[in-house]
Design an enzyme around this catalytic site. Structure first.
Site, PDB file in Angstrom:
ATOM      1  N   GLU A 101       0.863  -1.273   0.057  1.00 27.06           N
ATOM      2  CA  GLU A 101      -0.068  -0.001  -0.172  1.00 27.06           C
ATOM      3  C   GLU A 101       0.728   1.232  -0.017  1.00 27.06           C
ATOM      4  OE1 GLU A 101      -2.549  -3.207   1.918  1.00 27.06           O
ATOM      5  OE2 GLU A 101      -0.512  -2.569   1.947  1.00 27.06           O
ATOM      6  N   PHE A 120     -12.396  -6.440  13.519  1.00 27.34           N
ATOM      7  CA  PHE A 120     -11.334  -7.100  12.789  1.00 27.34           C
ATOM      8  C   PHE A 120     -10.851  -5.814  11.692  1.00 27.34           C
ATOM      9  CE2 PHE A 120     -10.013  -9.358   9.094  1.00 27.34           C
ATOM     10  CZ  PHE A 120      -8.626  -9.890   9.568  1.00 27.34           C
ATOM     11  N   GLN A 121      -9.556  -5.545  11.742  1.00 26.95           N
ATOM     12  CA  GLN A 121      -9.104  -4.539  10.739  1.00 26.95           C
ATOM     13  C   GLN A 121      -9.723  -3.327  11.006  1.00 26.95           C
ATOM     14  OE1 GLN A 121      -8.571  -6.466   6.880  1.00 26.95           O
ATOM     15  NE2 GLN A 121      -6.751  -7.286   7.420  1.00 26.95           N
ATOM     16  N   LYS A 171     -17.884  -0.222   4.674  1.00 19.78           N
ATOM     17  CA  LYS A 171     -18.244  -1.241   3.751  1.00 19.78           C
ATOM     18  C   LYS A 171     -19.674  -1.376   3.260  1.00 19.78           C
ATOM     19  CE  LYS A 171     -17.425  -6.222   2.473  1.00 19.78           C
ATOM     20  NZ  LYS A 171     -16.951  -7.450   3.269  1.00 19.78           N
ATOM     21  N   MET A 199      24.060   9.215   3.756  1.00 17.45           N
ATOM     22  CA  MET A 199      24.143  10.373   4.332  1.00 17.45           C
ATOM     23  C   MET A 199      24.179  10.596   5.759  1.00 17.45           C
ATOM     24  SD  MET A 199      23.622  13.616   3.605  1.00 17.45           S
ATOM     25  CE  MET A 199      22.746  13.882   1.991  1.00 17.45           C
TER      26      MET A 199
END
Length: 566
Positions: free
Chosen positions: A48, A110-111, A160, A467
């Site tokens: 993602e 969940f999630q 959803k 760096m």
């Protein structure tokens, strides 16, 4: 239509044809709608974060809206770094995530994550949709907000059940963006004419405002000596006679000296970032300030302007150009002085290296700049290679230089290059990376192979976090801590594992052949470039110090440390 179909309908109305995403449970209704959709190209990235950074690169290269999509919970949290990156650099982006069903919000389902709360500081605006009837109008508003004024990411989090709910609601028409009155430029012109040492200082706001053409006309007609920020690189083109290059922490001595000695600083589309200004109270100490910007929040934020002008950059610059064309500025002595400084204190253009000598980063980038076409897009990662590109690559347009400025996101370059390649499928797009940055999103090699994108990848490999090592050497008594990457994979074999051809070079006489080989190849290809571990970016300003106190290689006192501190 259900909520998911309304989202696709909004894409079609606004000519959004390319989106980057990764499916999951709560966003699945949108992916189901995509099966029957005609006109939306969905790009499946492999993480993602890659989706968000690819959307960012697409937007930077094209000037259009970038779109990324993910599911709830870890899908949304994985987007956050990429969205923060877009926010810090004011990149127009629409972020769409699924959320757990409305009835489960707040139950630790969940999630489930509180996307609205987590992202408040990294977006221009955000929504948690609570009614399917509101979704069409929210989509219209979100797209407009992301693009208008000072652009930025707008996040729409959709439960959803709302994606599945049918509604007859239509998008309400949105008000046009705020219009500002044409400012009176008489005072600005008077200040410019009174100044003996005026300097033009521009940033990323020029391309964000789509004002590149009017800016270049103004720079040419005014003949002002000029400097740019990291995000302003390319504003002046590659053939400007009065351009002194980048200022700031890794800017040229010529640019920083001109800022230090100017008596008027004309700031256009820049925000006085600390990496550009160094110690703020020592920045342009003798200068009056004219600050021109589209965002009122940036004016007087860090430095009080003697004259603040807010408005449309294209119109303002066109008006200034018209006035100066009739009566040019009398600054020939100052122009000559700045050209002299640029000759002695600008970035090197000569290599003068033995054919069998090890490759140095600056020399490689200079050859890359000479060989590539003018319209090449370079997507950098973050680190020493990023600064070498900023110093030594000659960009002809700001949209050809994709670089994570405000956030400094390692792993930006590869997915950004993917986004840029989707913006122009036939264009030359090159990701220049360090070995540390490349490993951050190396999984996107699969995306390149999946879509057979002709992205060229160049890894400048010094087997360390260069760096960080440089700053440990210079500012931490040469005590190296956790910067070794000498267990890197074989990058050539790694690319070939993704069915991407690759080439390794390590000597100066191999540079041209290596670059020409990857450019000539009809498809993706990786060039692995071995460079010395101890090589630094010069010059450098110590964080928090004044830009006039630049350090160059002649002041290097520490020797490369062979013993590593745990």
């Amino acid at each position: 239509m259900n909520g998911a179909q309304h989202i696709l309908d909004a894409f079609h109305r606004h000519d959004i044809r390319t989106v980057f995403g990764y499916p999951g449970g709560c966003i699945m209704p949108l992916y189901d709608a995509l099966v029957d959709d005609v006109g939306t190209e969905h790009v499946l990235c492999r993480h993602e974060q890659g989706c968000a950074l690819a959307a960012d690169g697409f937007a930077r290269a094209s000037g259009q809206l970038g779109v990324c999509i993910a599911t709830s919970g870890p899908g949304a949290t994985n987007l956050i770094t990429g969205v923060a990156n877009a926010h810090r650099d004011s990149i127009p982006m629409l972020v769409i995530t699924g959320q757990v069903p409305s009835g489960l919000i707040g139950t630790d389902a969940f999630q489930e994550t509180d996307v609205l709360g987590m992202t408040l500081g990294i977006v221009k605006h955000s929504y948690l949709v609570d009614s399917a009837d509101d979704l069409p109008t929210i989509m219209e508003e979100a797209i407009q907000l992301a693009r208008s004024g000072r652009p930025g990411p707008v996040w729409v989090d959709i439960p959803k059940d709302i994606l599945l709910t049918e509604t007859l609601a239509e998008a309400a028409s949105q008000a046009t963006p705020d219009q500002t009155d044409d400012p009176d430029l008489a005072e600005a012109l008077a200040m410019l004419r009174a100044a003996r040492k005026p300097l033009l200082y521009s940033g990323g706001g020029v391309s964000l405002a789509h004002a590149e053409t009017s800016f270049r006309a103004f720079a040419e007609v005014s003949a002002l000596p000029s400097v740019v920020t990291l995000k302003g690189i390319g504003n002046n083109g590659k053939h400007s006679a009065h351009h002194l290059g980048m200022l700031g922490m890794h800017g040229s001595r010529a640019a920083n000296r001109a800022v230090d000695e100017c008596d008027l600083l004309l700031i256009i589309g820049a925000r006085l970032d600390d990496r550009a200004t160094g110690k703020l109270d020592a920045f342009a100490p003798n200068a009056r300030i004219i600050h021109i910007d589209a965002d009122a929040a940036e004016i007087n934020k860090l430095r009080t302007a003697d004259l603040a002008i807010r408005g449309d950059l294209t119109n303002i610059l066109a008006s200034l150009t018209e006035e100066l064309a009739t009566t040019p500025l009398a600054i020939s002595d100052w122009q000559h002085q700045c050209r002299t400084w640029n000759t002695t204190g600008g970035f090197s253009t000569a290599d003068n290296e033995e054919p069998l000598a090890p490759i140095t980063g600056p020399a490689f980038v200079r050859q890359l700049s000479r060989i590539t076409p003018d319209n090449t897009v370079i997507a950098c990662d973050v680190g020493q290679h990023q600064m070498w590109v900023a110093q030594h690559y000659q960009f002809d347009h700001p949209r050809h230089h994709l670089s994570s400025g405000g956030l400094g996101t390692m792993g930006f370059g590869l997915p950004a290059a993917i986004g840029a390649q989707f913006a122009d499928r036939k264009g030359t797009v090159i990701n220049v990376a360090g070995d540390g940055s490349f490993m951050m999103n190396a999984q996107e090699l699969a995306t390149i192979r999946r879509y057979d994108l002709p992205v060229k990848m160049i890894i400048l490999d010094n087997q360390c976090l260069g760096m960080v090592r440089q700053q440990q050497e210079l500012f931490y008594n040469n005590r190296e801590s956790q910067i070794d990457l000498d267990d890197n994979p074989d990058f050539v074999a790694m690319a070939r594992a993704f069915d991407i051809p690759a080439l390794h070079i390590e000597r100066t006489d191999q540079i041209r052949r290596g670059i020409e080989t990857i450019l000539a190849y009809d498809g993706p290809m990786l060039l692995h470039v071995a460079i010395a571990r101890e090589e630094n970016v010069w010059p450098i300003v110590k964080p928090g110090a004044s830009n006039r106190d630049m350090i160059d290689e002649s002041q290097r006192t520490a020797k490369p440390n062979k013993e590593h501190v745990a």
